[in-house]
Design a protein around this motif. Structure first.
Motif, PDB file in Angstrom:
ATOM      1  N   SER A  24      40.343  37.066  28.523  1.00 12.31           N
ATOM      2  CA  SER A  24      38.995  36.900  27.983  1.00 12.31           C
ATOM      3  C   SER A  24      38.440  35.489  28.192  1.00 12.31           C
ATOM      4  O   SER A  24      37.335  35.333  28.715  1.00 12.31           O
ATOM      5  CB  SER A  24      38.986  37.264  26.493  1.00 12.31           C
ATOM      6  OG  SER A  24      37.695  37.123  25.946  1.00 12.31           O
ATOM      7  N   HIS A  80      36.092  31.738  21.978  1.00 18.03           N
ATOM      8  CA  HIS A  80      37.183  32.685  22.202  1.00 18.03           C
ATOM      9  C   HIS A  80      38.456  32.291  21.458  1.00 18.03           C
ATOM     10  O   HIS A  80      39.499  32.911  21.648  1.00 18.03           O
ATOM     11  CB  HIS A  80      37.483  32.786  23.702  1.00 18.03           C
ATOM     12  CG  HIS A  80      36.307  33.186  24.515  1.00 18.03           C
ATOM     13  ND1 HIS A  80      35.926  34.502  24.704  1.00 18.03           N
ATOM     14  CD2 HIS A  80      35.379  32.424  25.174  1.00 18.03           C
ATOM     15  CE1 HIS A  80      34.831  34.544  25.452  1.00 18.03           C
ATOM     16  NE2 HIS A  80      34.492  33.301  25.752  1.00 18.03           N
ATOM     17  N   SER A 133      38.867  36.557  17.409  1.00 20.97           N
ATOM     18  CA  SER A 133      38.993  36.812  18.840  1.00 20.97           C
ATOM     19  C   SER A 133      40.438  37.070  19.204  1.00 20.97           C
ATOM     20  O   SER A 133      41.358  36.786  18.450  1.00 20.97           O
ATOM     21  CB  SER A 133      38.472  35.607  19.635  1.00 20.97           C
ATOM     22  OG  SER A 133      39.278  34.479  19.365  1.00 20.97           O
TER      23      SER A 133
END
Length: 686
Positions: A193, A178, A183
């Motif tokens: 996230s 991530h 991302s």
């Protein structure tokens, strides 16, 4: 043939690695550094001797899986709980600060800090913070073990921080996907996230762990009942690789699954055996892993940009030393402890390379910054053992700081027990480990007054709750010993595991309190002469006392009289273990003062046997001297048992009766005829 090419590559890798490690070992550099240098020589930036890098990388990934598997087996909640204070302070605080600085500074000043680092994102800054925050476990452990300081205060602090850092690799691996450029790395989504990923991962991990903890110990118990080592080893690999595959299929990392498998195996009684079986494979594949990392290094880059590499290496060392040492100092550790732990942990660790390899597809480090970091990391691994070995001048400054009272422990540790002021003719015990605790318990049961000095804050607090008269402090400080009433005490017992602190404490105690009787426990025979020279009256080296107990027990089985063993042990202690310290080969016919008499020819085949005199034996009614077993057979009569009466060394005039038991000693050739003589029946009358 591709198979033969792979075999050739493995031979080249292992052969060159052995040669490089042997060379660097002479320079006292760590093995991991040798593997990295070997990879640099063999890789595409060096001699290009490896034909199939992809297959080597697959084997290297297997090494990472086994590495995390063994970390899981070795992980102990009890150990981490015991070192919890140091681990939290020196592990989590530096990690948080490093990651925050990476996230804040790298996006703004990446181009200035790193060649080619312009335009790096917050996620890339966090990743760089992850890498810098991780320290080596192998390098400081070896340095501590070489100096016998594993159980010292700074040794315990170092291990606590290293263990926690190793564990933090798992959540780092979960966050790495991530953090990439593609991302979301900013705003609310940049937080949601990764947080959601961690929650999902935690749920998957919990489910796998519950199943593994229930199933794995039962499976291993069933397989162990087969008593087949081959099946057991195969099952261990199946558990490791199977759990790793399961987590990978659920979107998590292979390494996380291997760690969970190790935790499951550690909960069974077969954890130690599993670790012993896996370690050789792990070490071999780990060699490939570190060699594969070394292949990424470009030595030409370091030559082109030496200032950047040297600057980053120096900055990492100073930054981590200040951060880890400062965090431990704020947490209440003494300056000397914080400084030594910081020096032991100020390099970049092997798990940083694991994390780099794991993130290789995420493009979190561009080529130029990656080369700078790789080369600087290897430099820190080379330099920090040398810094630790030569840290005496810096430690002397820290000790003077402590002696002048510029640092004070927490208030609850400074308050001495109420009973100390009234103590006289007492025992001062330094160190509340296994030996110190046992001595304090025995002295308390006998009624001899004592007081304890300990440098582990958690141990001091725990012992005080149990009512033990204990104080926090360093025995090498005359002021601390004065507060313990050393001037009025009879005995000072030093039962600590740090040889450097032990020597300093003996010297200070002898100089400040000449009448004090000093008893020292040490682990190593090489410390004995120096401790006596510094002023100790009694030095007890554990390794020698253990060996003396072992050979005494062995010789007892060969019938060596106890008084000879006691006399021999007394001579060895009186001579201050000189018979063990001396390296002079004994000349033929030497009769060394502490040597045992040459009893081997007499006891090599000696036996002791109990023989019953039958009721129809010709010996019944005769005197023992008349039967004359020593004269006719050579067997000696040690004792006679009649009913519940035991007659040791019976007189030759002792009358023998039916069902008497004679204890005979001798060789089999002597005892056999003696038993036959006692079993012989009397000739019929008339």
């Amino acid at each position: 043939m591709q198979g033969l090419d792979l075999l050739r590559d493995l031979v080249v890798i292992f052969g060159v690695s052995v040669l490089v490690v042997l060379l660097l070992h002479r320079l006292r550099l760590p093995t991991i550094t040798g593997f990295l240098v070997a990879g640099m020589l063999l890789g595409p930036h060096g001699l290009s001797l490896i034909s199939d890098l992809k297959r080597i990388e697959v084997l290297a990934d297997a090494g990472v899986v086994l590495l995390l598997f063994t970390v899981g087996i070795e992980f102990s909640l009890a150990t981490l709980r015991r070192l919890w204070g140091s681990a939290l302070a020196g592990g989590l605080v530096p990690l948080g600060v490093t990651v925050a600085l990476g996230a804040g500074i790298v996006p703004l000043a990446g181009g200035w800090l790193l060649p080619g680092g312009g335009g790096m994102s917050v996620g890339q800054g966090i990743f760089l913070g992850f890498l810098v925050s991780l320290s080596s476990t192998v390098i400081p452990l070896k340095a501590l073990a070489d100096r016998g300081q594993i159980d010292s205060p700074h040794g315990r602090a170092t291990i606590g921080v290293a263990v926690l850092q190793d564990l933090m690799v798992i959540p780092m691996m979960l966050l790495v996907p991530h953090l990439g450029p593609g991302s979301a790395s900013g705003g609310m989504m940049g937080l949601v996230s990764p947080a959601l990923a961690l929650v999902q991962a935690a749920a998957v991990v919990a489910g796998i762990l519950v199943v593994a903890l229930w199933a794995v110990p039962r499976l291993l118990l069933l397989l162990a009942s087969l008593k087949s080592r081959e099946v057991f080893v195969i099952s261990i690999f199946c558990v490791c690789l199977g759990t790793a595959w399961a987590t990978s299929s659920m979107g998590l990392s292979l390494a996380l699954g291997a760690f969970l498998a190790g935790l499951a195996v550690s909960e069974s009684e077969f954890g130690h055996q599993a670790l012993a079986d896996v370690v050789p494979f792990r070490d071999s594949l780990n060699c490939l892993f570190f060699v594969s990392i070394g292949m990424l290094m470009d030595p030409g880059f370091a030559l082109r940009m030496p200032l950047a590499v040297a600057g980053w290496a120096g900055a990492i060392i100073v930054f981590k030393l200040a951060l880890i040492g400062g965090a431990l100092l704020i947490a209440g550790q003494r300056p000397t402890v914080a400084l030594q732990a910081g020096l032991a942990l100020c390099q970049v660790g092997e798990f940083a390379f694991v994390l780099m390899r794991f993130a290789s597809g995420s493009h979190l480090l561009p080529d130029a910054p990656g080369q700078v970091f790789l080369t600087a990391s290897v430099a820190t691994m080379i330099v920090t053992p040398l810094l630790y070995a030569g840290s005496s001048p810096i430690l002397a400054i820290a000790r003077r700081w402590e002696d002048k009272g510029w640092w004070r422990p927490a208030k609850d540790l400074r308050e001495p027990p109420d009973r100390i002021e009234a103590l006289s003719d007492h025992v001062v015990i330094v160190g509340y480990g296994f030996n110190g605790r046992n001595l304090a318990r025995v002295l308390g049961e006998i009624g001899i007054q004592h007081v304890v000095l300990e440098m582990n804050p958690e141990t001091v607090r725990s012992a005080r709750r149990e009512g033990e008269p204990i104080l926090y402090g360093d025995a090498s400080s005359p002021g601390i010993l004065e507060r313990l009433g050393a001037a009025r005490a009879r005995v000072l017992v030093l039962a600590i595991s740090d040889p450097v602190s032990t020597r300093r404490a003996v010297a200070v105690a002898r100089r400040s309190f000449p009448a004090l009787h000093i008893v020292v426990r040490t682990r190593y025979l090489t410390e004995v002469d120096e401790l006596y020279r510094l002023g100790a009256e009694v030095v007890i080296p554990e390794e020698v006392e253990t060996s003396m107990e072992i050979f005494s027990r062995v010789l007892q089985q060969y019938g060596v009289p106890p008084e000879i063993l006691v006399k021999h042990a007394r001579r060895i202690r009186t001579e201050r273990y000189g018979v063990f310290i001396s390296e002079r080969p004994a000349a033929a016919g030497d009769a060394e003062p502490g040597s045992l008499p040459k009893l081997a020819p007499l006891i090599a085949h000696a036996q002791v046997q109990v023989c019953t005199i039958p009721s129809d034996s010709a010996a019944v009614g005769k005197e023992l001297g008349e039967v004359d077993l020593p004269g006719t057979t050579g067997a000696a009569v040690l004792a006679l048992m009649r009913g519940r009466e035991i007659i040791p060394g019976p007189s030759p005039r002792t009358l023998l009766a039916a069902e008497d038991l004679l204890v005979l000693a001798g060789t089999p050739e002597q005892i056999g005829p003696a038993v036959d003589a006692l079993a012989a029946t009397a000739p019929p009358a008339g």
